[in-house]
Scaffold this motif. Structure first.
Motif, PDB file in Angstrom:
ATOM      1  N   GLN A  95      -3.744  11.847   3.613  1.00  0.00           N
ATOM      2  CA  GLN A  95      -2.513  12.086   3.244  1.00  0.00           C
ATOM      3  C   GLN A  95      -2.210  12.041   1.799  1.00  0.00           C
ATOM      4  O   GLN A  95      -1.445  12.680   1.189  1.00  0.00           O
ATOM      5  CB  GLN A  95      -1.370  11.042   4.050  1.00  0.00           C
ATOM      6  CG  GLN A  95      -1.166  11.553   5.725  1.00  0.00           C
ATOM      7  CD  GLN A  95      -0.491  10.469   6.288  1.00  0.00           C
ATOM      8  OE1 GLN A  95      -0.524   9.173   6.033  1.00  0.00           O
ATOM      9  NE2 GLN A  95       0.392  11.138   7.369  1.00  0.00           N
ATOM     10  N   ILE A  96      -3.047  11.119   1.310  1.00  0.00           N
ATOM     11  CA  ILE A  96      -2.511  10.850  -0.272  1.00  0.00           C
ATOM     12  C   ILE A  96      -3.227  11.978  -0.952  1.00  0.00           C
ATOM     13  O   ILE A  96      -2.499  12.588  -1.904  1.00  0.00           O
ATOM     14  CB  ILE A  96      -3.455   9.458  -0.558  1.00  0.00           C
ATOM     15  CG1 ILE A  96      -2.696   8.302   0.075  1.00  0.00           C
ATOM     16  CG2 ILE A  96      -3.413   9.332  -2.174  1.00  0.00           C
ATOM     17  CD1 ILE A  96      -3.348   6.936  -0.077  1.00  0.00           C
ATOM     18  N   VAL A  97      -4.400  12.551  -0.600  1.00  0.00           N
ATOM     19  CA  VAL A  97      -5.011  13.633  -1.284  1.00  0.00           C
ATOM     20  C   VAL A  97      -4.356  14.899  -1.274  1.00  0.00           C
ATOM     21  O   VAL A  97      -3.969  15.495  -1.966  1.00  0.00           O
ATOM     22  CB  VAL A  97      -6.458  13.820  -0.977  1.00  0.00           C
ATOM     23  CG1 VAL A  97      -7.111  14.786  -1.479  1.00  0.00           C
ATOM     24  CG2 VAL A  97      -7.278  12.444  -1.249  1.00  0.00           C
ATOM     25  N   ARG A  98      -3.663  14.939   0.017  1.00  0.00           N
ATOM     26  CA  ARG A  98      -2.800  16.248   0.235  1.00  0.00           C
ATOM     27  C   ARG A  98      -1.723  16.252  -0.470  1.00  0.00           C
ATOM     28  O   ARG A  98      -1.161  17.196  -1.039  1.00  0.00           O
ATOM     29  CB  ARG A  98      -2.604  16.276   1.774  1.00  0.00           C
ATOM     30  CG  ARG A  98      -3.670  16.806   2.310  1.00  0.00           C
ATOM     31  CD  ARG A  98      -3.580  16.950   3.886  1.00  0.00           C
ATOM     32  NE  ARG A  98      -4.488  17.602   4.828  1.00  0.00           N
ATOM     33  CZ  ARG A  98      -4.388  17.535   6.042  1.00  0.00           C
ATOM     34  NH1 ARG A  98      -3.653  17.085   6.836  1.00  0.00           N
ATOM     35  NH2 ARG A  98      -5.503  18.111   6.640  1.00  0.00           N
ATOM     36  N   ARG A  99      -0.912  14.912  -0.574  1.00  0.00           N
ATOM     37  CA  ARG A  99       0.313  15.000  -1.247  1.00  0.00           C
ATOM     38  C   ARG A  99      -0.003  15.170  -2.774  1.00  0.00           C
ATOM     39  O   ARG A  99       0.720  15.736  -3.596  1.00  0.00           O
ATOM     40  CB  ARG A  99       1.118  13.763  -1.135  1.00  0.00           C
ATOM     41  CG  ARG A  99       1.626  13.715   0.288  1.00  0.00           C
ATOM     42  CD  ARG A  99       2.302  12.529   0.640  1.00  0.00           C
ATOM     43  NE  ARG A  99       3.002  12.559   2.029  1.00  0.00           N
ATOM     44  CZ  ARG A  99       3.872  11.378   2.468  1.00  0.00           C
ATOM     45  NH1 ARG A  99       4.571  10.650   1.508  1.00  0.00           N
ATOM     46  NH2 ARG A  99       4.310  11.906   3.613  1.00  0.00           N
ATOM     47  N   GLY A 100      -0.983  14.729  -3.360  1.00  0.00           N
ATOM     48  CA  GLY A 100      -1.433  14.862  -4.797  1.00  0.00           C
ATOM     49  C   GLY A 100      -1.704  16.076  -5.153  1.00  0.00           C
ATOM     50  O   GLY A 100      -1.686  16.651  -6.304  1.00  0.00           O
ATOM     51  N   ALA A 101      -2.269  16.998  -4.286  1.00  0.00           N
ATOM     52  CA  ALA A 101      -2.654  18.392  -4.301  1.00  0.00           C
ATOM     53  C   ALA A 101      -1.403  19.276  -4.393  1.00  0.00           C
ATOM     54  O   ALA A 101      -1.566  20.457  -5.036  1.00  0.00           O
ATOM     55  CB  ALA A 101      -3.791  18.677  -3.398  1.00  0.00           C
ATOM     56  N   LYS A 102      -0.417  19.001  -3.803  1.00  0.00           N
ATOM     57  CA  LYS A 102       0.915  19.769  -3.890  1.00  0.00           C
ATOM     58  C   LYS A 102       1.423  20.194  -5.259  1.00  0.00           C
ATOM     59  O   LYS A 102       1.539  19.587  -6.128  1.00  0.00           O
ATOM     60  CB  LYS A 102       1.889  19.164  -2.866  1.00  0.00           C
ATOM     61  CG  LYS A 102       1.629  19.311  -1.700  1.00  0.00           C
ATOM     62  CD  LYS A 102       2.853  18.819  -0.723  1.00  0.00           C
ATOM     63  CE  LYS A 102       2.501  18.931   0.801  1.00  0.00           C
ATOM     64  NZ  LYS A 102       3.687  18.520   1.375  1.00  0.00           N
TER      65      LYS A 102
END
Length: 102
Positions: A95-102
């Motif tokens: 979830q952290i990596v996905r949110r950072g990529a937004k």
């Protein structure tokens, strides 16, 4: 009327192997890295935020019919010590990596 330009697999391979494409992918990953580190720290995963880094390379193309593509991604090596230290985090590493990529 002008002839249509045909783009072949060899042409795509040349374009994807060019330094400009690789640099553009790497530049995007460098932009995502600090945002992902910030999201990790805010979620309480401080150890994860310290271990995040950018990795780049070329996919082998085994499943894509031999079509090799360059990549640059934000990754982290997570072992049991990191999991224990970041046990109380509000978000999972994915979830952290996905949110950072937004």
């Amino acid at each position: 009327m002008a002839e249509k330009t045909k783009i072949t697999n060899a042409t795509l391979d040349q374009v994807l192997a060019s330094p400009a494409v690789r640099e553009a992918l790497y530049a995007r990953a460098r932009l995502v890295l600090p945002r992902t580190q910030r999201v990790a720290a805010q979620a309480g995963a401080v150890e994860l935020s310290k271990r995040l880094r950018v990795e780049q390379g070329t996919r082998p193309g085994a499943k894509a019919g031999g079509f090799q593509r360059p990549y640059a991604r934000v990754i982290a090596d997570i072992d049991d010590d990191v999991r224990k230290k970041d046990k109380g985090a509000k978000l999972t590493p994915r979830q952290i990596v996905r949110r950072g990529a937004k």
